[in-house]
Design an enzyme around this catalytic site. Structure first.
Site, PDB file in Angstrom:
ATOM      1  CB  SER A   1       5.000  10.867  18.526  1.00 27.79           C
ATOM      2  OG  SER A   1       4.535  10.755  17.201  1.00 27.79           O
TER       3      SER A   1
ATOM      4  CG  ASP B   1       7.164   3.747  15.242  1.00 29.36           C
ATOM      5  OD1 ASP B   1       6.187   3.980  14.509  1.00 29.36           O
ATOM      6  OD2 ASP B   1       7.538   4.518  16.142  1.00 29.36           O
TER       7      ASP B   1
ATOM      8  CG  HIS C   1       4.481   5.546  17.194  1.00 29.95           C
ATOM      9  ND1 HIS C   1       5.620   6.192  16.764  1.00 29.95           N
ATOM     10  CD2 HIS C   1       3.614   6.532  17.597  1.00 29.95           C
ATOM     11  CE1 HIS C   1       5.472   7.503  16.889  1.00 29.95           C
ATOM     12  NE2 HIS C   1       4.257   7.737  17.398  1.00 29.95           N
TER      13      HIS C   1
END
Length: 448
Positions: free
Chosen positions: A263, A355, A390
């Site tokens: 991330s 995601d 994600h």
């Protein structure tokens, strides 16, 4: 007459059901889980034996996290002609997963009914195991497991730290970090491990990497002690100190150090790999991230840049925030994205195509095109997974589609939709982990 016949049939069926029920309860039902102790990314085999053929059974898994919340998964099976069920071979007919899924009892774990919303399972103390109670119950059950006496049960342990792995807290040079060293004298290749925008010192992935032979430094870079004392976010010199620490550590191979980001950790990894004059990673892995950020900006200014697009956040009917639109479409302004054409080490991108937090698929495509124009696309590998979300974790971690999230940069607390479908996401976690380990081994061990 017809009524009497129906009553006789029902009585016979009831007697048969009661007899089978009594037979199961009086059987010495055997439940085995092998291995009962292992690493979290190691598969186990669950086998139920010594029950009558054709019996409906429910296999149940329960785990209580360190925060006190309970998680469970369950699956429905019918015993075969030999009176057994093998979870790695037989198909679940329903429950929290269906079909043949050897590790479905772990990756389909979900908070028990009545839990508060927005939970995410994360191991905090890696020096203790995660304990799972595997049990077998008669009939197809979907609730009330903790109020029932199972036919058999077994507790299994899953560890992030293999025997002999050493955990060393690091505070020198104002670092807030933990070093994990594999068993043995070394020296070992190393990995600098960076998590995402929620901050804190997260150790479990670094511990598991050390269990596979890599010295790993878990680094808190958003909420470290120095930030708490000064009120200021760290700059890139902080990451250079962390990389330098690994270079100077006696049990680390100086010229074989990688970076791993998830991330927002990808934003840092890509920036350092492209622009740092000090840090020269041997290779880099980026999971669920983007290269979009203002170049030359301080950390707090990067978060402010993202926050100015918060009006593009979409909120669905369940009040879940979809944040990927903030950075779409991918900018063409070269001052607002990392010039990955400058990257001079092998780069692996892990992409979940569903995601909902970052535009990772679009970012990966843009990075590919930038590297093709720069002539360094031979360094790029992209692993792209349809219907994965994600939060791509190590194997068999429960799929977290939605959870509560507070960004360190904006301090806004939201219910974040991370995306993904459970079966596809579980596959992505297992497959990408194997390929990441192979990528690290090739570039840190095998490469000249």
């Amino acid at each position: 007459m017809a009524f009497n016949v129906k009553m006789m049939v029902m009585k016979r069926w009831l007697c048969t059901y009661v007899q089978v029920s009594m037979d199961v309860k009086h059987c010495a039902v055997k439940l085995s889980v092998h291995p009962c102790r292992g690493l979290v990314d190691e598969k186990f085999v669950v086998v139920v034996q010594n029950v009558p053929p054709g019996i409906q059974l429910t296999v149940h898994a329960f785990h209580r996290c360190e925060d006190g919340h309970g998680w469970e998964a369950f699956a429905h099976y019918v015993s075969d002609a030999s009176g057994s069920v093998n979870v790695s071979r037989d198909a679940s007919l329903g429950g929290t997963y269906s079909g043949v899924e050897q590790m479905g009892l772990l990756w389909s774990l979900r908070p028990v009914p009545g839990s508060k919303p927005g939970l995410r399972m994360r191991k905090m103390n890696v020096q203790t195991p995660m304990e799972f109670t595997i049990s077998v119950h008669q009939g197809f059950r979907s609730e009330g497991f903790l109020d029932q006496v199972p036919l058999a049960s077994q507790v299994v342990e899953r560890w992030y730290m293999a025997p002999g792995v050493r955990r060393i807290p690091i505070t020198q040079d104002d670092l807030s970090a933990t070093l994990f060293l594999p068993s043995g004298p070394g020296p070992f290749p190393a990995i600098l491990d960076l998590w995402g925008g929620s901050g804190q010192l997260v150790e479990y992935r670094a511990a598991l990497l050390a269990s596979h032979g890599f010295a790993s430094l878990a680094l808190d870079y958003l909420t470290p002690k120095i930030t708490q004392e000064t009120g200021k976010m760290v700059d890139d010199s902080y990451f250079e100190k962390a990389f330098g620490f690994l270079q100077q550590y006696p049990q680390v191979l100086t010229g074989r150090i990688a970076m791993l980001g998830l991330s927002f950790g990808c934003s840092v990894t890509l920036r350092i790999a492209a622009y740092s004059l000090v840090v020269k990673p041997t290779c880099a892995v980026c999971i669920s991230g983007s290269h979009v950020q203002p170049i030359g900006a301080k950390q707090e200014d990067i978060f402010a840049f993202y926050d100015q697009y918060s009006d593009k956040i979409q909120v669905n009917e369940k009040n879940q925030a979809v944040m990927k639109m903030m950075l779409l479409p991918i900018t063409s302004d070269p001052t607002l994205k990392v010039d990955v054409g400058r990257v001079q080490c092998p780069l692996l991108l892990v992409v979940g195509e569903d995601d909902q937090n970052w535009p990772v698929l679009e970012s990966a495509q843009d990075m590919k095109e930038m590297m093709e124009r720069a002539g360094n696309s031979h360094l790029l590998t992209i692993l792209s997974y349809p219907d994965a979300g994600h939060l791509i974790e190590p194997p068999y971690a429960p799929h977290t589609q939605v959870s509560s999230f507070r960004s360190i940069g904006t301090r806004h607390k939201v219910t974040a939709l991370w995306g993904g479908r459970s079966v596809a996401h579980a596959y992505a976690q297992e497959d990408s982990w194997k390929k990441m380990l192979a990528f690290f081994r090739h570039n840190l061990y095998a490469a000249p």
